[in-house]
Design a protein around this motif. Structure first.
Motif, PDB file in Angstrom:
ATOM      1  N   ALA A   1       0.948  -1.035   0.089  1.00  0.00           N
ATOM      2  CA  ALA A   1      -0.037   0.131   0.094  1.00  0.00           C
ATOM      3  C   ALA A   1       0.928   1.178   0.042  1.00  0.00           C
ATOM      4  CB  ALA A   1      -0.829   0.026   1.375  1.00  0.00           C
ATOM      5  N   LEU A   2       0.629   2.111  -1.014  1.00  0.00           N
ATOM      6  CA  LEU A   2       1.492   3.530  -1.110  1.00  0.00           C
ATOM      7  C   LEU A   2       0.899   4.738  -0.508  1.00  0.00           C
ATOM      8  CD1 LEU A   2       2.697   2.654  -4.815  1.00  0.00           C
ATOM      9  CD2 LEU A   2       3.884   2.100  -2.527  1.00  0.00           C
ATOM     10  N   GLU A   3      -0.279   4.553  -0.193  1.00  0.00           N
ATOM     11  CA  GLU A   3      -0.884   5.828   0.271  1.00  0.00           C
ATOM     12  C   GLU A   3      -0.214   6.502   1.437  1.00  0.00           C
ATOM     13  OE1 GLU A   3      -3.996   8.260  -0.558  1.00  0.00           O
ATOM     14  OE2 GLU A   3      -3.854   6.329  -1.570  1.00  0.00           O
ATOM     15  N   ASP A   4       0.073   7.801   1.119  1.00  0.00           N
ATOM     16  CA  ASP A   4       0.728   8.609   1.948  1.00  0.00           C
ATOM     17  C   ASP A   4       2.060   8.276   2.479  1.00  0.00           C
ATOM     18  OD1 ASP A   4      -1.429  10.507   2.213  1.00  0.00           O
ATOM     19  OD2 ASP A   4      -2.466   9.436   3.535  1.00  0.00           O
ATOM     20  N   ARG A   5       2.878   7.376   1.956  1.00  0.00           N
ATOM     21  CA  ARG A   5       4.128   6.909   2.031  1.00  0.00           C
ATOM     22  C   ARG A   5       5.057   7.277   1.036  1.00  0.00           C
ATOM     23  NH1 ARG A   5       4.488   1.430   4.040  1.00  0.00           N
ATOM     24  NH2 ARG A   5       6.666   2.040   4.349  1.00  0.00           N
ATOM     25  N   HIS A   6       6.425   7.406   1.550  1.00  0.00           N
ATOM     26  CA  HIS A   6       7.278   8.039   0.737  1.00  0.00           C
ATOM     27  C   HIS A   6       8.023   6.970  -0.034  1.00  0.00           C
ATOM     28  CE1 HIS A   6       7.630  11.888   2.697  1.00  0.00           C
ATOM     29  NE2 HIS A   6       7.318  11.370   3.757  1.00  0.00           N
TER      30      HIS A   6
ATOM     31  N   PHE B   1       0.936   5.532  -9.100  1.00  0.00           N
ATOM     32  CA  PHE B   1      -0.465   6.311  -8.715  1.00  0.00           C
ATOM     33  C   PHE B   1      -1.671   5.520  -8.840  1.00  0.00           C
ATOM     34  CE2 PHE B   1       2.323   9.971  -8.582  1.00  0.00           C
ATOM     35  CZ  PHE B   1       1.714  10.601  -7.557  1.00  0.00           C
ATOM     36  N   ASP B   2      -1.689   4.604  -9.674  1.00  0.00           N
ATOM     37  CA  ASP B   2      -2.690   3.485  -9.769  1.00  0.00           C
ATOM     38  C   ASP B   2      -2.749   2.461  -8.445  1.00  0.00           C
ATOM     39  OD1 ASP B   2      -3.765   4.212 -12.201  1.00  0.00           O
ATOM     40  OD2 ASP B   2      -2.764   2.442 -13.357  1.00  0.00           O
TER      41      ASP B   2
ATOM     42  N   GLY C   1      -2.245   3.915  -5.461  1.00  0.00           N
ATOM     43  CA  GLY C   1      -2.261   4.841  -4.535  1.00  0.00           C
ATOM     44  C   GLY C   1      -1.593   6.199  -4.375  1.00  0.00           C
ATOM     45  N   ARG C   2      -2.032   7.027  -3.575  1.00  0.00           N
ATOM     46  CA  ARG C   2      -1.135   8.311  -3.691  1.00  0.00           C
ATOM     47  C   ARG C   2      -0.002   8.580  -2.868  1.00  0.00           C
ATOM     48  NH1 ARG C   2      -0.940  13.708  -1.850  1.00  0.00           N
ATOM     49  NH2 ARG C   2      -0.809  15.341  -3.526  1.00  0.00           N
ATOM     50  N   PRO C   3       1.134   8.417  -3.169  1.00  0.00           N
ATOM     51  CA  PRO C   3       2.342   8.412  -2.171  1.00  0.00           C
ATOM     52  C   PRO C   3       2.377   9.997  -1.767  1.00  0.00           C
ATOM     53  CG  PRO C   3       3.118   8.173  -4.344  1.00  0.00           C
ATOM     54  CD  PRO C   3       1.774   7.974  -4.543  1.00  0.00           C
ATOM     55  N   ALA C   4       3.061  10.044  -0.571  1.00  0.00           N
ATOM     56  CA  ALA C   4       3.463  11.332   0.085  1.00  0.00           C
ATOM     57  C   ALA C   4       4.467  12.026  -0.804  1.00  0.00           C
ATOM     58  CB  ALA C   4       3.789  11.241   1.530  1.00  0.00           C
TER      59      ALA C   4
END
Length: 165
Positions: free
Chosen positions: A82-87, A109-110, A112-115
């Protein structure tokens, strides 16, 4: 032209450690682009302050030349947490046109939205078609128009300059 692979990898490691410290990046996800980027990421992973396993990205279906080039028989696997809010530290072997990196970011971006996305490149050829620049570069190169960098590996990891014409 002789390339010093060990020197370029050591430079990347030092820059990555400093970059993460300066930007207060803890436990990022390191993502290697198949196949050379995965090989490079494996070499530099110990310099990154992370407990995460190496993630891998195959951009074959995200390339803008996919319809022209057709299916590459060496399709790799994308394995991303999971990449959401991760660097995310995105790693590849060579930055040339910027198109591979654009495709990789589209795929990321497919998931999740990384930080943030930090781009780490082993060899930058300074021949962009897109406005994409690396944050960490092992070595900047100026090659003739008919020369390319070829990374082979993973064991042993080796680099050479080849003629295309």
């Amino acid at each position: 032209m002789t390339l010093d692979l060990d020197k370029a990898l050591a430079s990347m490691k030092q820059q990555l450690a400093q970059y993460c410290q300066q930007h207060h990046i803890d436990n990022p996800i390191v993502v290697g682009i198949h196949s050379g980027g995965v090989w490079v990421a494996n070499e530099i992973l110990d310099a990154v302050p992370t407990d995460e396993e190496l993630a891998t990205l195959d951009i074959t279906f995200y390339r803008d030349d996919f319809t022209r080039a057709g299916l590459n028989p060496k399709v790799g696997h994308t394995q991303l947490p999971a990449l959401e809010d991760r660097h995310v530290i995105l790693v590849d072997d060579v930055l040339m046109s910027g198109r591979t990196i654009r495709a990789a970011m589209n795929e990321i971006f497919d998931f999740g939205r990384p930080a943030s996305i930090t781009l780490a490149i082993l060899f930058d050829l300074n021949s962009r078609e897109l406005p994409i620049r690396a944050d960490v570069v092992g070595e900047q190169l100026s090659l003739k128009s008919n020369q390319r960098v070829k990374l082979s590996g993973p064991t042993p990891l080796a680099v050479s300059v080849i003629e295309t014409h």
